[in-house]
Design a protein around this motif. Sequence first.
Motif, short mmCIF file in Angstrom:
data_model
loop_
_atom_site.label_atom_id
_atom_site.label_comp_id
_atom_site.label_asym_id
_atom_site.label_seq_id
_atom_site.Cartn_x
_atom_site.Cartn_y
_atom_site.Cartn_z
N THR A 45 -29.87 48.40 -8.84
CA THR A 45 -29.57 47.47 -9.72
C THR A 45 -30.66 46.91 -10.43
N GLN A 46 -30.58 45.89 -11.34
CA GLN A 46 -31.45 44.81 -11.79
C GLN A 46 -31.95 43.99 -10.62
N PHE A 47 -31.28 43.88 -9.47
CA PHE A 47 -31.82 42.80 -8.50
C PHE A 47 -32.12 43.68 -7.38
N GLN A 48 -31.66 44.77 -6.93
CA GLN A 48 -32.02 45.37 -5.67
C GLN A 48 -31.78 46.83 -5.56
N ASP A 49 -32.29 47.32 -4.53
CA ASP A 49 -31.83 48.75 -4.01
C ASP A 49 -30.57 48.64 -3.22
N VAL A 50 -29.46 49.30 -3.67
CA VAL A 50 -28.36 49.33 -2.93
C VAL A 50 -28.04 50.66 -2.30
N LEU A 51 -27.65 50.81 -1.15
CA LEU A 51 -27.58 51.97 -0.28
C LEU A 51 -26.26 51.84 0.76
N VAL A 52 -25.27 52.78 0.46
CA VAL A 52 -24.38 52.71 1.40
C VAL A 52 -24.07 54.05 2.21
N PHE A 53 -24.01 54.09 3.32
CA PHE A 53 -23.80 55.58 4.22
C PHE A 53 -22.80 55.40 5.20
N GLN A 54 -22.26 56.43 5.57
CA GLN A 54 -21.16 56.46 6.92
C GLN A 54 -22.40 57.03 8.02
N SER A 55 -22.34 56.32 8.89
CA SER A 55 -23.22 56.59 10.12
C SER A 55 -22.30 57.45 11.13
N GLU A 56 -23.17 57.92 12.27
CA GLU A 56 -22.48 58.64 13.05
C GLU A 56 -21.52 57.73 14.13
N THR A 57 -22.17 56.47 14.36
CA THR A 57 -21.56 55.67 15.39
C THR A 57 -21.14 54.35 15.15
N TYR A 58 -21.79 53.80 13.84
CA TYR A 58 -21.46 52.34 13.60
C TYR A 58 -20.70 52.29 12.22
N GLY A 59 -20.01 53.28 11.88
CA GLY A 59 -19.04 53.21 10.45
C GLY A 59 -19.75 53.11 9.41
N ASN A 60 -19.21 52.38 8.18
CA ASN A 60 -19.87 52.43 7.19
C ASN A 60 -21.00 51.48 7.18
N VAL A 61 -22.29 51.42 6.50
CA VAL A 61 -23.50 50.69 6.70
C VAL A 61 -23.80 50.32 5.18
N LEU A 62 -24.08 49.00 4.98
CA LEU A 62 -24.54 48.54 3.88
C LEU A 62 -25.76 48.24 3.98
N VAL A 63 -26.69 48.55 3.13
CA VAL A 63 -28.37 48.63 3.09
C VAL A 63 -28.87 47.87 1.55
N LEU A 64 -29.49 46.78 1.82
CA LEU A 64 -30.21 46.30 0.61
C LEU A 64 -31.38 46.32 0.86
N ASP A 65 -32.30 46.89 -0.12
CA ASP A 65 -33.79 46.80 -0.21
C ASP A 65 -34.17 47.04 1.01
#
Length: 318
Positions: A45-65
């Motif tokens: 986005t104009q503000f940051q790098d946004v990544l969402v993934f489903q992990s093997e053991t921790y469920g869905n994960v939100l990553v910013l920058d």
Amino acid sequence: MSPFDLDNFSHSLIENGWFREQSDLHFPGQALQLKIKKILHYEKTQFQDVLVFQSETYGNVLVLDGIIQVSERDEFSYQEMITHLPLFSHPNPKKVLVIGGGDGGVLREVIKHQSVQQAILVEIDELVIELSKKFLPNMASSFNSPKVKVILDDGFKYLKNSSFLNESNKFDVIITDSSDPEGPAQEFFKENYFNLLYNALNKNGIVISQTSENFWLNFKFIKNLKKIALKVFPNVEFSYTCVPTYTSGQLGLLICSKDKNFNLKVPLRKLPPSDELSLFKYYNSDLHTASFVLPNWASNYLENNDNDDNNKVNYNEK
């Protein structure tokens, strides 16, 4: 083929199906890795790098920058402590401001307090809210509450441009759920920001901020941040919570009050144990107090103005 197909997805922090969180600035010499099951979304986005993934053991994960913000498995340990430490320290919190926290987790905890009449969220990136509603529904369910108001704006600018001369416009509790101090988020760790927080609070108001660090990492940053806060607030305390997906498994919290006589380490209000068990996964009144208790070396370093090098601690001493 999906554009987020893991076998063909390219990202500098993903290799052989593993996400790697690494920052020479915040945690030099170490890193955190999570195995990915599925890439759910990626966008700049104009503000940051946004990544969402489903992990093997921790469920869905939100990553910013490149920095993990929340995972479904352990998010409550952060959301509950950053919320309930200030709210249970306040005699009657009615109006709460959340700066950041577009995932909705802090809001979810805020509205558990029956006294709260309004919770305002100021989030700069609308995509974080949209993705959280889609991929983190347990956290984002709070957006449906009639008590919640969302403002899309930069938190620092919101506080700077709003008028808090009228007492009725001020807040009882302000929670800064910001990103780490890089880019625009740097403003949340400066004296000017603490002045803005002070002016936006009622006379017995309380603020809490995540410190971005813990006493195993850049403790000097926390010590300096506390010094900055003490220039503005007469009552400042350091606490922490344990979160496995934060590097070193721990995150510091800085809580401040305009009332110098408030004992922030002891909850002013308590729920019956049965209610705590039904409402919270992590927080309880005993843990509230315990979270302010530091190891001897950490307590000594934080309170001793003559010792500014935490790296000289001998961890092998008997």
